[in-house]
Write a protein that holds these residues in place. Structure first.
Motif, PDB file in Angstrom:
ATOM      1  N   ALA A 102       2.610   5.930  -2.192  1.00 47.52           N
ATOM      2  CA  ALA A 102       3.692   6.978  -3.123  1.00 47.52           C
ATOM      3  C   ALA A 102       4.353   6.906  -4.338  1.00 47.52           C
ATOM      4  O   ALA A 102       4.496   8.392  -4.572  1.00 47.52           O
ATOM      5  CB  ALA A 102       4.657   5.776  -1.996  1.00 47.52           C
ATOM      6  N   HIS A 103       4.074   6.057  -4.898  1.00 41.45           N
ATOM      7  CA  HIS A 103       3.993   6.446  -6.341  1.00 41.45           C
ATOM      8  C   HIS A 103       2.789   7.076  -7.345  1.00 41.45           C
ATOM      9  O   HIS A 103       2.832   7.949  -7.856  1.00 41.45           O
ATOM     10  CB  HIS A 103       2.974   4.711  -7.012  1.00 41.45           C
ATOM     11  CG  HIS A 103       3.381   4.669  -8.423  1.00 41.45           C
ATOM     12  ND1 HIS A 103       4.891   5.440  -9.548  1.00 41.45           N
ATOM     13  CD2 HIS A 103       2.370   4.576  -9.644  1.00 41.45           C
ATOM     14  CE1 HIS A 103       4.614   5.847 -10.861  1.00 41.45           C
ATOM     15  NE2 HIS A 103       3.485   4.889 -10.854  1.00 41.45           N
ATOM     16  N   PHE A 104       1.637   7.128  -6.191  1.00 37.13           N
ATOM     17  CA  PHE A 104       0.425   8.207  -7.083  1.00 37.13           C
ATOM     18  C   PHE A 104      -0.211   9.192  -6.723  1.00 37.13           C
ATOM     19  O   PHE A 104      -0.621   9.985  -6.356  1.00 37.13           O
ATOM     20  CB  PHE A 104      -0.570   7.542  -7.106  1.00 37.13           C
ATOM     21  CG  PHE A 104      -0.481   6.212  -8.330  1.00 37.13           C
ATOM     22  CD1 PHE A 104      -0.678   6.843  -9.477  1.00 37.13           C
ATOM     23  CD2 PHE A 104      -0.417   4.539  -7.757  1.00 37.13           C
ATOM     24  CE1 PHE A 104      -0.564   5.279  -9.681  1.00 37.13           C
ATOM     25  CE2 PHE A 104      -0.386   3.446  -8.411  1.00 37.13           C
ATOM     26  CZ  PHE A 104      -0.713   4.164 -10.256  1.00 37.13           C
ATOM     27  N   PHE A 105       1.189   9.288  -4.667  1.00 36.11           N
ATOM     28  CA  PHE A 105       0.238  10.376  -4.105  1.00 36.11           C
ATOM     29  C   PHE A 105       0.180  12.471  -4.778  1.00 36.11           C
ATOM     30  O   PHE A 105      -0.690  12.849  -4.912  1.00 36.11           O
ATOM     31  CB  PHE A 105       1.281  10.571  -2.628  1.00 36.11           C
ATOM     32  CG  PHE A 105       1.003  11.213  -1.526  1.00 36.11           C
ATOM     33  CD1 PHE A 105       0.128  11.045  -1.116  1.00 36.11           C
ATOM     34  CD2 PHE A 105       2.014  12.723  -1.828  1.00 36.11           C
ATOM     35  CE1 PHE A 105      -0.614  11.834  -0.012  1.00 36.11           C
ATOM     36  CE2 PHE A 105       1.736  14.128  -0.506  1.00 36.11           C
ATOM     37  CZ  PHE A 105       0.079  13.862  -0.242  1.00 36.11           C
ATOM     38  N   LEU A 106       1.511  12.261  -5.210  1.00 34.28           N
ATOM     39  CA  LEU A 106       1.855  12.986  -6.191  1.00 34.28           C
ATOM     40  C   LEU A 106       0.542  14.157  -6.169  1.00 34.28           C
ATOM     41  O   LEU A 106       0.396  15.325  -7.444  1.00 34.28           O
ATOM     42  CB  LEU A 106       3.586  13.753  -6.089  1.00 34.28           C
ATOM     43  CG  LEU A 106       3.899  13.626  -5.174  1.00 34.28           C
ATOM     44  CD1 LEU A 106       5.864  13.701  -6.933  1.00 34.28           C
ATOM     45  CD2 LEU A 106       4.485  14.518  -4.628  1.00 34.28           C
ATOM     46  N   GLN A 107      -0.127  12.776  -7.332  1.00 37.32           N
ATOM     47  CA  GLN A 107      -0.541  13.286  -8.855  1.00 37.32           C
ATOM     48  C   GLN A 107      -2.386  13.187  -7.973  1.00 37.32           C
ATOM     49  O   GLN A 107      -3.146  13.910  -8.479  1.00 37.32           O
ATOM     50  CB  GLN A 107      -1.535  12.041  -9.758  1.00 37.32           C
ATOM     51  CG  GLN A 107       0.054  11.788 -10.496  1.00 37.32           C
ATOM     52  CD  GLN A 107      -0.757  10.349 -11.278  1.00 37.32           C
ATOM     53  OE1 GLN A 107      -1.660   9.198 -11.447  1.00 37.32           O
ATOM     54  NE2 GLN A 107       0.793  10.227 -11.704  1.00 37.32           N
ATOM     55  N   PHE A 108      -2.478  12.802  -6.522  1.00 40.84           N
ATOM     56  CA  PHE A 108      -4.015  13.202  -5.981  1.00 40.84           C
ATOM     57  C   PHE A 108      -4.292  13.487  -4.671  1.00 40.84           C
ATOM     58  O   PHE A 108      -5.079  13.822  -3.878  1.00 40.84           O
ATOM     59  CB  PHE A 108      -4.154  11.872  -5.787  1.00 40.84           C
ATOM     60  CG  PHE A 108      -4.854  10.309  -6.771  1.00 40.84           C
ATOM     61  CD1 PHE A 108      -6.290  11.089  -8.031  1.00 40.84           C
ATOM     62  CD2 PHE A 108      -3.898   9.683  -7.544  1.00 40.84           C
ATOM     63  CE1 PHE A 108      -5.902  10.692  -8.194  1.00 40.84           C
ATOM     64  CE2 PHE A 108      -3.754   8.577  -8.136  1.00 40.84           C
ATOM     65  CZ  PHE A 108      -5.243   9.183  -9.132  1.00 40.84           C
ATOM     66  N   ILE A 139       1.212  -1.530   0.074  1.00 42.30           N
ATOM     67  CA  ILE A 139      -0.143   0.010   0.033  1.00 42.30           C
ATOM     68  C   ILE A 139       0.993   1.599  -0.002  1.00 42.30           C
ATOM     69  O   ILE A 139       0.325   2.446  -0.585  1.00 42.30           O
ATOM     70  CB  ILE A 139      -1.058  -0.367   1.173  1.00 42.30           C
ATOM     71  CG1 ILE A 139      -2.075  -1.352   0.659  1.00 42.30           C
ATOM     72  CG2 ILE A 139      -1.738   1.247   1.108  1.00 42.30           C
ATOM     73  CD1 ILE A 139      -2.677  -0.991   2.593  1.00 42.30           C
ATOM     74  N   ILE A 140       1.604   1.440   0.810  1.00 40.63           N
ATOM     75  CA  ILE A 140       2.798   2.189   0.673  1.00 40.63           C
ATOM     76  C   ILE A 140       3.426   2.559  -0.587  1.00 40.63           C
ATOM     77  O   ILE A 140       3.532   3.725  -1.035  1.00 40.63           O
ATOM     78  CB  ILE A 140       4.177   2.448   2.383  1.00 40.63           C
ATOM     79  CG1 ILE A 140       3.109   2.685   3.146  1.00 40.63           C
ATOM     80  CG2 ILE A 140       5.042   3.099   1.857  1.00 40.63           C
ATOM     81  CD1 ILE A 140       3.667   1.705   4.642  1.00 40.63           C
ATOM     82  N   LEU A 141       4.108   1.792  -1.134  1.00 32.13           N
ATOM     83  CA  LEU A 141       4.498   2.066  -2.125  1.00 32.13           C
ATOM     84  C   LEU A 141       3.126   2.390  -3.549  1.00 32.13           C
ATOM     85  O   LEU A 141       3.633   3.427  -4.182  1.00 32.13           O
ATOM     86  CB  LEU A 141       5.040   0.433  -2.592  1.00 32.13           C
ATOM     87  CG  LEU A 141       5.891  -0.304  -2.448  1.00 32.13           C
ATOM     88  CD1 LEU A 141       6.464  -1.950  -2.923  1.00 32.13           C
ATOM     89  CD2 LEU A 141       7.340   0.030  -2.706  1.00 32.13           C
ATOM     90  N   ILE A 142       1.921   1.500  -3.426  1.00 32.43           N
ATOM     91  CA  ILE A 142       1.397   2.241  -4.278  1.00 32.43           C
ATOM     92  C   ILE A 142       0.938   3.829  -4.135  1.00 32.43           C
ATOM     93  O   ILE A 142       0.874   5.004  -5.232  1.00 32.43           O
ATOM     94  CB  ILE A 142      -0.289   1.796  -4.584  1.00 32.43           C
ATOM     95  CG1 ILE A 142       0.165   0.115  -4.859  1.00 32.43           C
ATOM     96  CG2 ILE A 142      -1.089   1.729  -5.089  1.00 32.43           C
ATOM     97  CD1 ILE A 142      -0.518  -1.114  -5.308  1.00 32.43           C
TER      98      ILE A 142
END
Length: 178
Positions: free
Chosen positions: A96-102, A91-94
């Motif tokens: 971290a990957h998408f956080f900047l977008q949302f 979950i943290i990997l996912i």
């Protein structure tokens, strides 16, 4: 082997669907391990929670290792640990990957506000279940009251409280058990 796989899946579910950390996981761990799977009894569960809180590290991680070891030895401990940790890792990997977008998305913000509002209820549920299984003695009541006062009023670190309670138990409560 089937029992070990079931244990891994059980701890994976607990790790995947619990928000709010170890204390919020207590009711779910108890429901799965004590009530549903009958791997340990309620008294053993309480002992594991107490020991897990006394060791450094996350409560859910420590308790999963103890329960896993009881069920399947060293392999069981490793599988339970991996089961409870892997969902958070993924979950943290996912995130971290998408956080900047949302991160500025209004819906995402509301989602996290809703989750954070539910977490204290899960923690209180865990406290309620632990309190019900605690021996209702004068000694335990005194330790409970002193601990609450020490933490909330005097800001004494919980590690010191646990250490003093353990020393008190060894010195003064030993006679009652012997």
């Amino acid at each position: 082997m089937k029992k070990l796989l079931t244990m891994f899946i059980t701890f994976f579910k607990i790790g995947a669907f619990t928000f709010g950390g170890g204390y919020a996981m207590i009711p779910l761990i108890e429901a799965e391990v004590v009530d549903k799977q009958n791997w340990i009894d309620k008294e053993e569960f309480l002992d594991i929670i107490v020991i897990s809180q006394s060791f450094p590290g996350a409560l859910a991680v420590n308790s999963s290792v103890f329960i896993g070891y009881k069920i399947g030895g060293l392999i069981g401990a490793v599988l339970a640990l991996m089961g409870v940790v892997l969902p958070s890792f993924f979950i943290i990997l996912i995130v971290a990957h998408f956080f900047l977008q949302f991160r500025n998305n209004h819906i995402v913000d509301l989602l996290f506000k809703g989750i954070s509002a539910a977490v204290p209820v899960l923690v209180l549920s865990g406290i309620d279940k632990l309190a019900k299984s605690l021996d209702k003695s004068v000694d335990n009541l005194i330790i409970l009251i002193i601990s609450i006062v020490a933490v909330t009023i005097f800001n004494i670190h919980p590690i010191l409280i646990i250490s003093f309670a353990a020393i008190y138990g060894i010195l003064f409560l030993r006679k009652k058990v012997d």
